[in-house]
Design a protein around this motif. Structure first.
Motif, PDB file in Angstrom:
ATOM      1  N   LEU A 173      35.702 -29.246 -87.718  1.00  0.00           N
ATOM      2  CA  LEU A 173      34.852 -30.363 -88.114  1.00  0.00           C
ATOM      3  C   LEU A 173      34.420 -30.186 -89.566  1.00  0.00           C
ATOM      4  CD1 LEU A 173      32.479 -30.603 -85.013  1.00  0.00           C
ATOM      5  CD2 LEU A 173      34.459 -32.048 -85.494  1.00  0.00           C
ATOM      6  N   LEU A 174      34.251 -31.292 -90.277  1.00  0.00           N
ATOM      7  CA  LEU A 174      33.738 -31.264 -91.643  1.00  0.00           C
ATOM      8  C   LEU A 174      32.223 -31.406 -91.612  1.00  0.00           C
ATOM      9  CD1 LEU A 174      36.230 -33.412 -93.765  1.00  0.00           C
ATOM     10  CD2 LEU A 174      35.922 -30.943 -93.808  1.00  0.00           C
ATOM     11  N   VAL A 175      31.546 -30.550 -92.365  1.00  0.00           N
ATOM     12  CA  VAL A 175      30.082 -30.596 -92.456  1.00  0.00           C
ATOM     13  C   VAL A 175      29.704 -30.973 -93.878  1.00  0.00           C
ATOM     14  CG1 VAL A 175      27.943 -29.297 -92.212  1.00  0.00           C
ATOM     15  CG2 VAL A 175      29.875 -28.825 -90.678  1.00  0.00           C
ATOM     16  N   PRO A 176      29.073 -32.133 -94.086  1.00  0.00           N
ATOM     17  CA  PRO A 176      28.670 -32.536 -95.442  1.00  0.00           C
ATOM     18  C   PRO A 176      27.695 -31.535 -96.053  1.00  0.00           C
ATOM     19  CG  PRO A 176      28.506 -34.364 -93.897  1.00  0.00           C
ATOM     20  CD  PRO A 176      28.726 -33.130 -93.077  1.00  0.00           C
ATOM     21  N   SER A 177      27.788 -31.358 -97.361  1.00  0.00           N
ATOM     22  CA  SER A 177      26.888 -30.454 -98.065  1.00  0.00           C
ATOM     23  C   SER A 177      25.539 -31.114 -98.273  1.00  0.00           C
ATOM     24  CB  SER A 177      27.489 -30.063 -99.422  1.00  0.00           C
ATOM     25  OG  SER A 177      26.549 -29.353-100.202  1.00  0.00           O
ATOM     26  N   SER A 178      24.458 -30.388 -97.998  1.00  0.00           N
ATOM     27  CA  SER A 178      23.112 -30.934 -98.191  1.00  0.00           C
ATOM     28  C   SER A 178      22.765 -31.097 -99.658  1.00  0.00           C
ATOM     29  CB  SER A 178      22.086 -30.015 -97.512  1.00  0.00           C
ATOM     30  OG  SER A 178      22.169 -28.703 -98.054  1.00  0.00           O
ATOM     31  N   THR A 181      32.088 -28.562 -96.076  1.00  0.00           N
ATOM     32  CA  THR A 181      32.680 -27.332 -95.576  1.00  0.00           C
ATOM     33  C   THR A 181      33.255 -27.581 -94.177  1.00  0.00           C
ATOM     34  OG1 THR A 181      30.553 -26.620 -94.658  1.00  0.00           O
ATOM     35  CG2 THR A 181      31.115 -25.873 -96.891  1.00  0.00           C
ATOM     36  N   THR A 182      34.143 -26.692 -93.763  1.00  0.00           N
ATOM     37  CA  THR A 182      34.773 -26.817 -92.450  1.00  0.00           C
ATOM     38  C   THR A 182      34.184 -25.799 -91.491  1.00  0.00           C
ATOM     39  OG1 THR A 182      36.846 -27.543 -93.457  1.00  0.00           O
ATOM     40  CG2 THR A 182      36.950 -26.767 -91.203  1.00  0.00           C
ATOM     41  N   ASP A 194      47.977 -26.545 -81.181  1.00  0.00           N
ATOM     42  CA  ASP A 194      47.603 -25.462 -82.085  1.00  0.00           C
ATOM     43  C   ASP A 194      47.865 -25.853 -83.538  1.00  0.00           C
ATOM     44  OD1 ASP A 194      46.737 -23.852 -80.043  1.00  0.00           O
ATOM     45  OD2 ASP A 194      48.635 -22.789 -79.825  1.00  0.00           O
ATOM     46  N   TYR A 195      48.960 -26.571 -83.767  1.00  0.00           N
ATOM     47  CA  TYR A 195      49.261 -27.050 -85.121  1.00  0.00           C
ATOM     48  C   TYR A 195      48.172 -28.023 -85.592  1.00  0.00           C
ATOM     49  CZ  TYR A 195      51.514 -29.585 -88.927  1.00  0.00           C
ATOM     50  OH  TYR A 195      51.779 -30.170 -90.134  1.00  0.00           O
ATOM     51  N   LEU A 196      47.807 -28.971 -84.749  1.00  0.00           N
ATOM     52  CA  LEU A 196      46.810 -29.963 -85.131  1.00  0.00           C
ATOM     53  C   LEU A 196      45.462 -29.310 -85.436  1.00  0.00           C
ATOM     54  CD1 LEU A 196      47.533 -32.804 -82.530  1.00  0.00           C
ATOM     55  CD2 LEU A 196      48.337 -32.641 -84.896  1.00  0.00           C
ATOM     56  N   ILE A 197      45.103 -28.319 -84.646  1.00  0.00           N
ATOM     57  CA  ILE A 197      43.824 -27.648 -84.855  1.00  0.00           C
ATOM     58  C   ILE A 197      43.821 -26.891 -86.177  1.00  0.00           C
ATOM     59  CG2 ILE A 197      42.410 -25.735 -83.999  1.00  0.00           C
ATOM     60  CD1 ILE A 197      43.025 -26.814 -81.156  1.00  0.00           C
ATOM     61  N   ARG A 198      44.938 -26.272 -86.529  1.00  0.00           N
ATOM     62  CA  ARG A 198      44.987 -25.490 -87.770  1.00  0.00           C
ATOM     63  C   ARG A 198      45.129 -26.356 -89.009  1.00  0.00           C
ATOM     64  NH1 ARG A 198      48.396 -19.999 -86.186  1.00  0.00           N
ATOM     65  NH2 ARG A 198      47.601 -19.833 -84.051  1.00  0.00           N
ATOM     66  N   HIS A 199      45.732 -27.535 -88.865  1.00  0.00           N
ATOM     67  CA  HIS A 199      45.979 -28.394 -90.026  1.00  0.00           C
ATOM     68  C   HIS A 199      45.304 -29.751 -89.907  1.00  0.00           C
ATOM     69  CE1 HIS A 199      49.087 -25.597 -91.471  1.00  0.00           C
ATOM     70  NE2 HIS A 199      49.444 -25.499 -90.199  1.00  0.00           N
ATOM     71  N   GLY A 200      44.481 -29.931 -88.884  1.00  0.00           N
ATOM     72  CA  GLY A 200      43.993 -31.256 -88.545  1.00  0.00           C
ATOM     73  C   GLY A 200      43.064 -31.898 -89.552  1.00  0.00           C
ATOM     74  N   VAL A 201      42.211 -31.098 -90.200  1.00  0.00           N
ATOM     75  CA  VAL A 201      41.268 -31.695 -91.135  1.00  0.00           C
ATOM     76  C   VAL A 201      42.010 -32.418 -92.250  1.00  0.00           C
ATOM     77  CG1 VAL A 201      39.517 -31.187 -92.871  1.00  0.00           C
ATOM     78  CG2 VAL A 201      39.379 -30.124 -90.611  1.00  0.00           C
ATOM     79  N   ILE A 227      39.388 -34.166 -83.408  1.00  0.00           N
ATOM     80  CA  ILE A 227      39.425 -33.723 -84.804  1.00  0.00           C
ATOM     81  C   ILE A 227      38.860 -34.809 -85.726  1.00  0.00           C
ATOM     82  CG2 ILE A 227      40.985 -33.112 -86.707  1.00  0.00           C
ATOM     83  CD1 ILE A 227      42.737 -31.709 -84.634  1.00  0.00           C
ATOM     84  N   GLY A 228      38.995 -36.077 -85.337  1.00  0.00           N
ATOM     85  CA  GLY A 228      38.404 -37.135 -86.134  1.00  0.00           C
ATOM     86  C   GLY A 228      39.382 -38.135 -86.701  1.00  0.00           C
ATOM     87  N   ALA A 229      40.506 -38.374 -86.016  1.00  0.00           N
ATOM     88  CA  ALA A 229      41.399 -39.448 -86.434  1.00  0.00           C
ATOM     89  C   ALA A 229      40.637 -40.766 -86.400  1.00  0.00           C
ATOM     90  CB  ALA A 229      42.607 -39.521 -85.502  1.00  0.00           C
TER      91      ALA A 229
END
Length: 311
Positions: A87-92, A98-99, A131-138, A163-165
């Protein structure tokens, strides 16, 4: 950590579905169907079963033999996959996001055997693709339109949605598989869970329309759902006659603009359809394999990335 390889992965025979340490079998008892309102996807389905691709003449079509005959007494089982979803976490402070990861449990109703349809079981190729999607999904999946062909029980498409498609279309041709696929999507609908949690889930539109491969069907599908940025196909081609309709579908539905989309393909059990045949047909439609990804060093079955050849 790299997931352990599944035993006997060197085999190219159409073997039984994966019995993997990557999932837990929860139950082998019949599962009560989820009740939901009538959906447009279901209303548009036409009667079609997987065995239709094997019927090449009138004699075969008239045969009373049904390889995938269904028994009402057959029990389903529930498989559980615990996946660390990026998941992507926006910077405060307004900087770069960050991931991070969050563990999600994906539950799938399926069958241990594929006597009714190959789409009622989890195949090893879908575990590799996940496993591929999880490693490259973002980078590859998040915010993009994703289409899964021959989705079966729906493992890969459901992971893509987590993942957030921006949208996920899990498709199959077999009407019985579609009913089970829609069950699994409903089973993994976390709206209620997300509303009571501090975690913010990506918002993804998920649907399960029918898609029987071929040019005209793909044209009709595009009118309803448009082009797709990423197309997935795992362990859904096991005879050579399916390869051309597959690429007719991919060619029609994959995005052309802005560098074009990607077609991710893995097949671990295609005894009658070697990868060389796939490459040849892909080339006929203007596609080349630009990358191969192996889950671990001794794994013989990679995820292939196909893109349109540059003009």
């Amino acid at each position: 950590a790299t997931p352990p390889p599944i035993t006997n992965h060197q085999s190219k025979q159409r073997s039984r579905p994966a019995s993997s340490s990557l999932c837990n079998r929860q139950s082998t008892q019949p599962v009560k169907p989820i009740q939901w309102p009538a959906r447009g996807d279901r209303e548009m389905d036409i009667a079609w079963r997987e065995y239709n691709i094997h019927k090449e003449d009138a004699e075969a079509a008239a045969s009373n033999f049904d390889l995938f005959a269904r028994s009402d007494e057959e029990a389903y089982e529930i498989l559980e996959y615990n996946k660390d979803i990026p998941l992507l976490v926006p910077s405060s402070s307004g900087g770069n996001a960050t991931t991070t990861t969050t563990t999600k449990t994906i539950k799938l109703r399926g069958q241990k055997e594929y006597d009714n349809s190959t789409g009622m079981s989890v195949w090893r190729g879908s575990e590799i693709m996940c496993d591929y999607l999880i490693r490259h999904g973002v980078n590859r999946i998040r915010g993009r339109r994703v289409l899964e062909l021959g989705a079966g029980v729906g493992l890969c498409g459901i992971v893509a949605s987590k993942i957030g498609a921006s949208s996920v279309r899990l498709t199959d041709g077999d009407t019985s598989v579609l009913e089970n696929l829609r069950y699994n999507v409903a089973l993994n609908d976390n709206d209620e869970e997300a509303s009571s949690s501090s975690e913010k889930e990506p918002t993804t539109k998920v649907s399960c329309p029918q898609l029987i491969w071929g040019k005209q069907n793909a044209i009709d599908f595009e009118k309803e759902y448009g082009k797709q940025d990423v197309i997935l196909a795992t362990d859904c081609v096991y005879i050579t006659k399916s390869v051309k309709p597959l690429f007719e579908t991919v060619h029609q539905l994959l995005e052309h603009k802005e560098g074009g989309g990607v077609f991710l393909y893995v097949n671990t059990c295609a005894s009658q359809c070697p990868i060389e045949v796939v490459f040849d047909v892909a080339a006929e439609f203007g596609f080349i394999s630009t990358d191969t990804w192996f889950r671990c060093e001794d794994d013989a079955d990679p995820v292939y990335t196909f893109k349109r050849r540059s003009k």
